[in-house]
Design a protein around this motif. Structure first.
Motif, short mmCIF file in Angstrom:
data_model
loop_
_atom_site.label_atom_id
_atom_site.label_comp_id
_atom_site.label_asym_id
_atom_site.label_seq_id
_atom_site.Cartn_x
_atom_site.Cartn_y
_atom_site.Cartn_z
N SER A 29 0.84 -1.19 0.00
CA SER A 29 0.00 0.00 0.00
C SER A 29 0.88 1.25 0.00
CB SER A 29 -0.93 0.03 1.22
OG SER A 29 -0.18 0.12 2.40
N ILE A 30 0.29 2.34 -0.45
CA ILE A 30 0.95 3.64 -0.45
C ILE A 30 -0.01 4.64 0.17
CG2 ILE A 30 1.99 5.48 -1.82
CD1 ILE A 30 2.56 3.42 -4.00
N ASN A 31 0.47 5.45 1.08
CA ASN A 31 -0.38 6.47 1.67
C ASN A 31 -0.47 7.65 0.73
OD1 ASN A 31 -2.00 7.90 3.42
ND2 ASN A 31 -0.29 8.63 4.68
N GLY A 32 0.35 8.63 0.89
CA GLY A 32 0.32 9.81 0.04
C GLY A 32 1.29 9.71 -1.11
N MET A 33 0.96 10.38 -2.19
CA MET A 33 1.87 10.53 -3.32
C MET A 33 1.89 12.01 -3.69
SD MET A 33 1.07 7.17 -5.66
CE MET A 33 2.70 7.12 -6.39
N GLY A 34 3.00 12.44 -4.24
CA GLY A 34 3.06 13.86 -4.54
C GLY A 34 4.17 14.22 -5.50
N TRP A 35 4.17 15.49 -5.83
CA TRP A 35 5.18 16.07 -6.72
C TRP A 35 5.85 17.24 -6.03
CZ3 TRP A 35 6.60 13.84 -11.22
CH2 TRP A 35 5.73 12.90 -11.77
N TYR A 36 7.15 17.32 -6.18
CA TYR A 36 7.95 18.41 -5.71
C TYR A 36 8.79 18.89 -6.88
CZ TYR A 36 6.72 16.85 -1.02
OH TYR A 36 6.02 16.51 0.12
N ARG A 37 9.34 20.08 -6.76
CA ARG A 37 10.20 20.56 -7.82
C ARG A 37 11.38 21.33 -7.24
NH1 ARG A 37 6.59 25.41 -10.68
NH2 ARG A 37 7.01 27.03 -9.11
N GLN A 38 12.44 21.38 -8.03
CA GLN A 38 13.64 22.10 -7.61
C GLN A 38 14.23 22.80 -8.81
OE1 GLN A 38 16.58 19.68 -5.64
NE2 GLN A 38 17.52 21.48 -4.69
N ALA A 39 14.24 24.10 -8.75
CA ALA A 39 14.85 24.91 -9.79
C ALA A 39 16.33 25.12 -9.47
CB ALA A 39 14.14 26.26 -9.89
N GLN A 43 15.80 25.70 -3.34
CA GLN A 43 15.46 24.51 -2.56
C GLN A 43 14.29 23.77 -3.20
OE1 GLN A 43 14.77 25.89 1.50
NE2 GLN A 43 16.88 25.42 2.06
N ARG A 44 14.23 22.49 -2.90
CA ARG A 44 13.11 21.70 -3.38
C ARG A 44 11.83 22.17 -2.67
NH1 ARG A 44 13.84 15.27 -3.90
NH2 ARG A 44 15.67 16.13 -4.99
N GLU A 45 10.75 22.28 -3.46
CA GLU A 45 9.49 22.76 -2.90
C GLU A 45 8.33 21.87 -3.30
OE1 GLU A 45 8.57 26.68 -4.37
OE2 GLU A 45 8.83 26.10 -6.48
N LEU A 46 7.31 21.89 -2.46
CA LEU A 46 6.11 21.12 -2.73
C LEU A 46 5.35 21.72 -3.91
CD1 LEU A 46 3.85 19.05 -1.77
CD2 LEU A 46 2.91 20.99 -0.50
N LYS A 85 4.44 28.52 -17.13
CA LYS A 85 5.19 29.77 -17.15
C LYS A 85 6.69 29.45 -17.10
CE LYS A 85 1.55 31.85 -14.28
NZ LYS A 85 1.27 32.55 -13.00
N PRO A 86 7.51 30.36 -17.58
CA PRO A 86 8.97 30.12 -17.51
C PRO A 86 9.44 29.82 -16.09
CG PRO A 86 8.52 31.92 -19.00
CD PRO A 86 7.20 31.57 -18.34
N GLU A 87 8.80 30.41 -15.10
CA GLU A 87 9.22 30.16 -13.72
C GLU A 87 8.84 28.76 -13.22
OE1 GLU A 87 7.42 32.75 -14.90
OE2 GLU A 87 5.89 33.41 -13.44
N ASP A 88 8.11 28.00 -14.02
CA ASP A 88 7.84 26.61 -13.68
C ASP A 88 8.99 25.69 -14.09
OD1 ASP A 88 4.45 27.19 -14.68
OD2 ASP A 88 5.20 27.03 -12.62
N THR A 89 9.97 26.24 -14.76
CA THR A 89 11.13 25.45 -15.16
C THR A 89 11.85 24.90 -13.94
OG1 THR A 89 11.46 26.69 -17.21
CG2 THR A 89 13.38 25.54 -16.31
N ALA A 90 12.00 23.57 -13.91
CA ALA A 90 12.61 22.92 -12.76
C ALA A 90 12.69 21.42 -13.03
CB ALA A 90 11.79 23.16 -11.50
N ALA A 91 13.39 20.73 -12.14
CA ALA A 91 13.33 19.28 -12.11
C ALA A 91 12.17 18.91 -11.20
CB ALA A 91 14.63 18.69 -11.59
N TYR A 92 11.30 18.06 -11.69
CA TYR A 92 10.12 17.65 -10.92
C TYR A 92 10.33 16.23 -10.39
CZ TYR A 92 7.53 21.77 -12.32
OH TYR A 92 7.11 23.07 -12.48
N TYR A 93 10.11 16.08 -9.10
CA TYR A 93 10.34 14.80 -8.43
C TYR A 93 9.03 14.26 -7.86
CZ TYR A 93 15.24 16.26 -8.44
OH TYR A 93 16.49 16.67 -8.82
#
Length: 121
Positions: A29-39, A43-46, A85-93
């Motif tokens: 089982s898995i509880n939560g799943m999510g996406w974070y990003r880091q430009a 710092q990495r952010e939710l 938007k250009p500011e969405d540019t990042a690595a998404y985890y």
């Protein structure tokens, strides 16, 4: 347990992109799943998270533009991103928390590798 993210790429501002992340392995089982990003240089952010019961939470910058969803049968989480938007540019985890592994019954959190999103102006 491994998380494999995909769907990143180069997109023009205003365009859409859909990210996917599949969790594989002996998962009970898995509880939560999510996406974070880091430009770069930041710092990495939710970005967004979704519970096993489909409750969602978004960062302010994602509200109204991004939609997180999951397919529990496939252990997969998605992130539909619109009006980029250009500011969405990042690595998404992608992230999975409180993953219960069949057999060992170990509970742990896991991260996927990043998928790069580049938004051109």
């Amino acid at each position: 347990v491994q998380l494999q993210a995909s769907g990143g790429g180069l997109v023009q501002a205003g365009g859409p992109l859909r990210l996917s992340c599949v969790a594989s392995g002996r998962i009970f089982s898995i509880n939560g799943m999510g996406w974070y990003r880091q430009a770069p240089g930041k710092q990495r952010e939710l970005v967004a998270v979704i519970s096993s019961g489909d409750s969602t939470h978004y960062a302010d910058f994602a509200k109204g533009r991004f939609t997180i969803s999951r397919d529990n049968a496939k252990n997969t989480v998605y992130l539909q991103m619109n009006s980029l938007k250009p500011e969405d540019t990042a690595a998404y985890y992608c992230h999975a928390d409180q993953v219960v592994v069949t057999g060992t019954w170990v509970v742990a959190d896991y991260w996927g590798q990043g998928t790069e999103v580049t938004v051109s102006s």
